[in-house]
Design a protein around this motif. Structure first.
Motif, mmCIF file in Angstrom:
data_model
loop_
_atom_site.group_PDB
_atom_site.id
_atom_site.type_symbol
_atom_site.label_atom_id
_atom_site.label_comp_id
_atom_site.label_asym_id
_atom_site.label_seq_id
_atom_site.Cartn_x
_atom_site.Cartn_y
_atom_site.Cartn_z
ATOM 1 N N LEU A 5 76.287 32.396 38.686
ATOM 2 C CA LEU A 5 75.643 31.186 39.191
ATOM 3 C C LEU A 5 74.402 30.884 38.372
ATOM 4 O O LEU A 5 73.777 31.787 37.812
ATOM 5 N N PRO A 6 73.975 29.617 38.320
ATOM 6 C CA PRO A 6 72.732 29.290 37.602
ATOM 7 C C PRO A 6 71.524 29.898 38.307
ATOM 8 O O PRO A 6 71.577 30.211 39.491
ATOM 9 N N VAL A 7 70.427 30.043 37.574
ATOM 10 C CA VAL A 7 69.212 30.634 38.127
ATOM 11 C C VAL A 7 68.565 29.680 39.124
ATOM 12 O O VAL A 7 68.249 30.057 40.246
ATOM 13 N N ASP A 8 68.339 28.431 38.701
ATOM 14 C CA ASP A 8 67.763 27.442 39.615
ATOM 15 C C ASP A 8 68.447 26.102 39.412
ATOM 16 O O ASP A 8 68.997 25.820 38.347
ATOM 17 N N VAL A 9 68.430 25.287 40.476
ATOM 18 C CA VAL A 9 69.073 23.969 40.452
ATOM 19 C C VAL A 9 68.198 22.983 41.202
ATOM 20 O O VAL A 9 67.313 23.365 41.964
ATOM 21 N N ASN A 10 68.460 21.715 41.000
ATOM 22 C CA ASN A 10 67.865 20.673 41.824
ATOM 23 C C ASN A 10 68.899 20.379 42.907
ATOM 24 O O ASN A 10 69.900 19.713 42.660
ATOM 25 N N PRO A 11 68.681 20.883 44.127
ATOM 26 C CA PRO A 11 69.704 20.753 45.159
ATOM 27 C C PRO A 11 69.967 19.306 45.578
ATOM 28 O O PRO A 11 71.091 18.964 45.953
ATOM 29 N N PHE A 12 68.962 18.452 45.487
ATOM 30 C CA PHE A 12 69.148 17.062 45.903
ATOM 31 C C PHE A 12 70.069 16.318 44.934
ATOM 32 O O PHE A 12 70.878 15.488 45.356
ATOM 33 N N LYS A 13 69.987 16.630 43.640
ATOM 34 C CA LYS A 13 70.917 16.039 42.669
ATOM 35 C C LYS A 13 72.339 16.534 42.922
ATOM 36 O O LYS A 13 73.299 15.775 42.828
ATOM 37 N N LEU A 14 72.455 17.829 43.249
ATOM 38 C CA LEU A 14 73.784 18.382 43.524
ATOM 39 C C LEU A 14 74.393 17.787 44.793
ATOM 40 O O LEU A 14 75.603 17.587 44.871
ATOM 41 N N VAL A 15 73.545 17.467 45.780
ATOM 42 C CA VAL A 15 74.038 16.807 46.994
ATOM 43 C C VAL A 15 74.564 15.418 46.651
ATOM 44 O O VAL A 15 75.639 15.018 47.099
ATOM 45 N N THR A 93 61.803 18.974 52.388
ATOM 46 C CA THR A 93 60.708 19.088 51.426
ATOM 47 C C THR A 93 59.359 19.337 52.087
ATOM 48 O O THR A 93 58.369 19.501 51.394
ATOM 49 N N PHE A 94 59.305 19.357 53.422
ATOM 50 C CA PHE A 94 58.038 19.669 54.080
ATOM 51 C C PHE A 94 58.289 20.515 55.318
ATOM 52 O O PHE A 94 59.297 20.370 56.003
ATOM 53 N N ASP A 112 59.047 21.592 44.734
ATOM 54 C CA ASP A 112 59.208 21.116 43.355
ATOM 55 C C ASP A 112 60.654 20.763 43.012
ATOM 56 O O ASP A 112 61.077 20.893 41.863
ATOM 57 N N GLU A 113 61.426 20.383 44.010
ATOM 58 C CA GLU A 113 62.825 20.003 43.830
ATOM 59 C C GLU A 113 63.639 21.067 43.101
ATOM 60 O O GLU A 113 64.556 20.768 42.349
ATOM 61 N N ARG A 114 63.301 22.346 43.341
ATOM 62 C CA ARG A 114 64.021 23.460 42.719
ATOM 63 C C ARG A 114 64.447 24.448 43.790
ATOM 64 O O ARG A 114 63.676 24.790 44.674
ATOM 65 N N LEU A 115 65.665 24.903 43.659
ATOM 66 C CA LEU A 115 66.192 25.952 44.529
ATOM 67 C C LEU A 115 66.594 27.120 43.634
ATOM 68 O O LEU A 115 67.446 26.954 42.751
ATOM 69 N N PHE A 116 65.963 28.267 43.838
ATOM 70 C CA PHE A 116 66.325 29.458 43.090
ATOM 71 C C PHE A 116 67.496 30.115 43.815
ATOM 72 O O PHE A 116 67.336 30.648 44.918
ATOM 73 N N ILE A 117 68.658 30.045 43.208
ATOM 74 C CA ILE A 117 69.896 30.496 43.830
ATOM 75 C C ILE A 117 69.809 31.963 44.250
ATOM 76 O O ILE A 117 70.203 32.312 45.360
ATOM 77 N N GLN A 118 69.301 32.821 43.384
ATOM 78 C CA GLN A 118 69.237 34.252 43.703
ATOM 79 C C GLN A 118 68.370 34.517 44.928
ATOM 80 O O GLN A 118 68.737 35.315 45.792
ATOM 81 N N ASP A 119 67.219 33.855 45.025
ATOM 82 C CA ASP A 119 66.346 34.037 46.185
ATOM 83 C C ASP A 119 67.026 33.542 47.458
ATOM 84 O O ASP A 119 66.947 34.188 48.506
#
Length: 181
Positions: A5-15, A93-94, A112-119
């Motif tokens: 899996l990627p390290v981090d993604v922008n989950p809102f773009k993926l949605v 986001t809040f 910051d519009e980032r989701l760290f997949i591993q975390d």
């Protein structure tokens, strides 16, 4: 073998794209889980579907599967815990956003519009683990000491300690204070 899996993604773009990420996360990439897991724990199979809830909230649905080997807290031997965690997490986001809970979903704060997949995966695994890892049936490492019906103290060999029972109980006077009326 599943993809990494990627390290981090922008989950809102993926949605918005309606994407689904499927892959494996090795134990070495999950440091908090690696601290408690024993040898024999396998990579975690992960599927994350970035979608919207019934109320239109961005969310992640999916699963995490794998076998985690933990130490039994009774006999101190390895015990395998089959993990099959289903995920349904609303993205927000809040912190003060109460709408996910109103929909019956757990909220996940995105900074910051980032989701760290591993975390994210590691947190969900740790939440799914039992509080105490143990076999269904096993003998404890040390023999349990049963309580005696009397108030006599017990030594390590299980015999009543006559020296301690010879001491006068300082609260014996109190037993006669309250008399039936």
């Amino acid at each position: 073998m599943l993809n990494r899996l990627p390290v981090d993604v922008n989950p809102f773009k993926l949605v918005e794209q309606g994407r689904c990420l499927t892959g494996a996360v090795p134990l070495q990439q999950l440091p908090r889980l690696a601290e408690i897991a024993l040898e024999g724990t396998e990579d975690m199979a992960v599927s994350l579907d970035f979608t919207r809830s019934m109320g239109g909230r961005p969310m992640i649905k999916g699963y995490i599967r794998g076998n985690i080997v933990l130490e039994c807290q009774r006999c101190m031997q390895p015990v395998t815990f089959p993990l099959d965690a289903l995920l349904q997490v609303a993205l927000t986001t809040f912190e003060s956003d109460e709408r996910p809970e109103q929909e019956g979903l757990e909220a996940w704060l995105i900074e910051d519009e980032r989701l760290f997949i591993q975390d994210f995966v590691e947190d969900e695994i740790l939440l799914a683990l039992p509080l105490v890892a143990k076999h269904e049936q096993c003998e404890p490492l040390r023999k349990l000491i049963e309580a005696l019906p009397s108030d006599e103290p017990v030594t390590e060999n299980g015999q009543a300690d006559s020296a301690a029972s010879a001491k006068k109980n300082p609260f014996a006077v109190l037993k006669n204070w309250k008399k039936p009326e």
